[in-house]
Design a protein around this motif. Structure first.
Motif, mmCIF file in Angstrom:
data_model
loop_
_atom_site.group_PDB
_atom_site.id
_atom_site.type_symbol
_atom_site.label_atom_id
_atom_site.label_comp_id
_atom_site.label_asym_id
_atom_site.label_seq_id
_atom_site.Cartn_x
_atom_site.Cartn_y
_atom_site.Cartn_z
ATOM 1 N N ALA A 1 -25.496 7.911 60.545
ATOM 2 C CA ALA A 1 -25.027 7.218 59.339
ATOM 3 C C ALA A 1 -23.547 7.491 59.090
ATOM 4 O O ALA A 1 -22.800 6.589 58.688
ATOM 5 N N ARG A 2 -23.116 8.724 59.323
ATOM 6 C CA ARG A 2 -21.692 9.047 59.157
ATOM 7 C C ARG A 2 -20.838 8.262 60.148
ATOM 8 O O ARG A 2 -19.757 7.765 59.800
ATOM 9 N N LEU A 3 -21.313 8.134 61.369
ATOM 10 C CA LEU A 3 -20.562 7.391 62.383
ATOM 11 C C LEU A 3 -20.413 5.921 61.995
ATOM 12 O O LEU A 3 -19.364 5.320 62.195
ATOM 13 N N ARG B 1 -32.126 5.071 51.543
ATOM 14 C CA ARG B 1 -31.097 5.523 50.611
ATOM 15 C C ARG B 1 -30.242 6.629 51.224
ATOM 16 O O ARG B 1 -29.022 6.675 51.023
ATOM 17 N N GLN B 2 -30.853 7.535 51.988
ATOM 18 C CA GLN B 2 -30.087 8.603 52.633
ATOM 19 C C GLN B 2 -29.088 8.017 53.624
ATOM 20 O O GLN B 2 -27.943 8.484 53.714
ATOM 21 N N THR B 3 -29.510 7.000 54.365
ATOM 22 C CA THR B 3 -28.595 6.350 55.307
ATOM 23 C C THR B 3 -27.451 5.680 54.559
ATOM 24 O O THR B 3 -26.279 5.800 54.939
ATOM 25 N N ALA B 4 -27.790 4.969 53.483
ATOM 26 C CA ALA B 4 -26.760 4.275 52.696
ATOM 27 C C ALA B 4 -25.767 5.265 52.097
ATOM 28 O O ALA B 4 -24.544 5.093 52.208
ATOM 29 N N PHE C 1 -17.554 -3.899 50.839
ATOM 30 C CA PHE C 1 -18.918 -4.370 50.601
ATOM 31 C C PHE C 1 -19.037 -4.791 49.138
ATOM 32 O O PHE C 1 -18.687 -4.038 48.233
ATOM 33 N N HIS C 2 -19.548 -5.987 48.926
ATOM 34 C CA HIS C 2 -19.686 -6.503 47.576
ATOM 35 C C HIS C 2 -21.059 -6.184 46.989
ATOM 36 O O HIS C 2 -21.208 -6.139 45.764
ATOM 37 N N LYS C 3 -22.043 -5.982 47.866
ATOM 38 C CA LYS C 3 -23.377 -5.608 47.401
ATOM 39 C C LYS C 3 -24.008 -4.680 48.428
ATOM 40 O O LYS C 3 -23.915 -4.909 49.640
ATOM 41 N N VAL C 4 -24.666 -3.624 47.938
ATOM 42 C CA VAL C 4 -25.422 -2.687 48.772
ATOM 43 C C VAL C 4 -26.875 -2.760 48.337
ATOM 44 O O VAL C 4 -27.186 -2.601 47.150
ATOM 45 N N VAL C 5 -27.771 -3.010 49.295
ATOM 46 C CA VAL C 5 -29.199 -3.111 49.011
ATOM 47 C C VAL C 5 -29.931 -2.054 49.834
ATOM 48 O O VAL C 5 -29.684 -1.931 51.044
ATOM 49 N N THR C 6 -30.819 -1.313 49.202
ATOM 50 C CA THR C 6 -31.665 -0.361 49.931
ATOM 51 C C THR C 6 -33.125 -0.754 49.738
ATOM 52 O O THR C 6 -33.500 -1.291 48.696
ATOM 53 N N GLY C 7 -33.926 -0.457 50.746
ATOM 54 C CA GLY C 7 -35.312 -0.901 50.752
ATOM 55 C C GLY C 7 -36.290 -0.037 49.989
ATOM 56 O O GLY C 7 -37.490 -0.281 50.058
ATOM 57 N N GLY C 8 -35.817 0.958 49.289
ATOM 58 C CA GLY C 8 -36.705 1.740 48.438
ATOM 59 C C GLY C 8 -37.279 2.984 49.073
ATOM 60 O O GLY C 8 -37.930 3.790 48.394
ATOM 61 N N MET C 9 -37.063 3.185 50.371
ATOM 62 C CA MET C 9 -37.551 4.383 51.044
ATOM 63 C C MET C 9 -36.451 5.436 51.083
ATOM 64 O O MET C 9 -35.259 5.103 51.072
ATOM 65 N N ALA C 10 -36.862 6.700 51.137
ATOM 66 C CA ALA C 10 -35.876 7.787 51.126
ATOM 67 C C ALA C 10 -34.906 7.660 52.292
ATOM 68 O O ALA C 10 -33.697 7.860 52.129
ATOM 69 N N ARG C 11 -35.408 7.308 53.484
ATOM 70 C CA ARG C 11 -34.536 7.236 54.653
ATOM 71 C C ARG C 11 -33.525 6.090 54.534
ATOM 72 O O ARG C 11 -32.446 6.155 55.115
#
Length: 234
Positions: free
Chosen positions: A30-32, A56-59, A44-54
């Motif tokens: 994710a850092r890379l 959000r951690q990646t984002a 980025f104008h919008k960031v969407v996460t799928g609701g799982m911990a992995r």
């Protein structure tokens, strides 16, 4: 023209008590990705996460690498329709031994190539789920999963021209959206899901009333910036 970037989460903690956590390598992947976007000055104008911990951690890890001006006007939302299907349930319905971690590991250990044995088991489990003959066994059927993935994408179709939305999700979701856009067969969704690298990016291009594929499964950032072993699939 707008764009949607579908990011598969970094490597999760396969074999651990809680799979839904990034591994140490997953955080590095994710850092890379974040460093790659910093170098390309990608806002980025919008960031969407799928609701799982992995997801959000990646984002969080990826976007922490970006300079603040690139995220100054960014909208963050959670859309659980971008969550992955229940791998645990799908495998358990096909292979009841999966309920006992010790017994399951012993089952795999009997094979010459345990990773290959796991792949075969999971393919068979996916075929059972997708086949439709046992829908009553599952909390979410394959058609239901497919519909919610498409529904999530359709909610992003009204993006403004020139805007970029980045979605942190999972391989099953991305493969299913490729089926929707490219007219793939069910078995091709299953095959594609095995080839999507952790933290790889799939770009979709937005025109009024139309979404098309820009590129699929790009992990150049891992090859260019990462150390040997940075590219993983599980």
């Amino acid at each position: 023209m707008g764009q949607i970037l579908l990011v598969r989460h970094g490597q999760a903690s396969f074999g651990a008590a809680n799979y839904d956590q990034l591994s140490e390598l997953g955080y590095e992947q994710a850092r890379l990705l974040g460093q790659w976007y910093t170098n390309s000055h990608q806002p980025f104008h919008k960031v969407v996460t799928g609701g799982m911990a992995r997801h959000r951690q990646t984002a969080d890890t990826c976007l922490a690498e970006l300079p603040k001006p690139l995220l100054a006007d960014t909208e963050w939302i959670t859309d659980e329709d971008f969550a992955e299907f229940d791998h645990h349930e799908v495998l358990l319905r096909h292979c009841p031994e999966f309920a006992d971690a010790v017994a399951f590991k012993a089952l795999l250990a009997d094979h010459v190539e345990p990773p290959r044995a796991l792949e075969h088991l999971f393919r068979a489990a996916m075929q059972r789920w997708m086949g439709g003959w046992h829908d009553s066994d599952y909390t979410e059927t394959w058609p239901d999963f497919r519909r919610r993935c498409v529904r999530a994408l359709e909610r992003l179709e009204n993006g403004q021209s020139g805007h970029t939305t980045i979605v942190f999700t999972s391989g099953g979701v991305i493969s299913t959206l490729m089926q929707h856009l490219l007219g793939l067969q069910d078995y091709q969704v299953m095959e594609m899901s095995w080839t999507l690298a952790n933290c790889a990016v799939t770009k979709l291009l937005q025109r009024p009333g139309q979404i098309t594929l820009g590129y699929l499964n790009n992990y150049a950032h891992l090859e260019w910036l990462g150390q040997p072993g940075s590219v993983t699939y599980r």
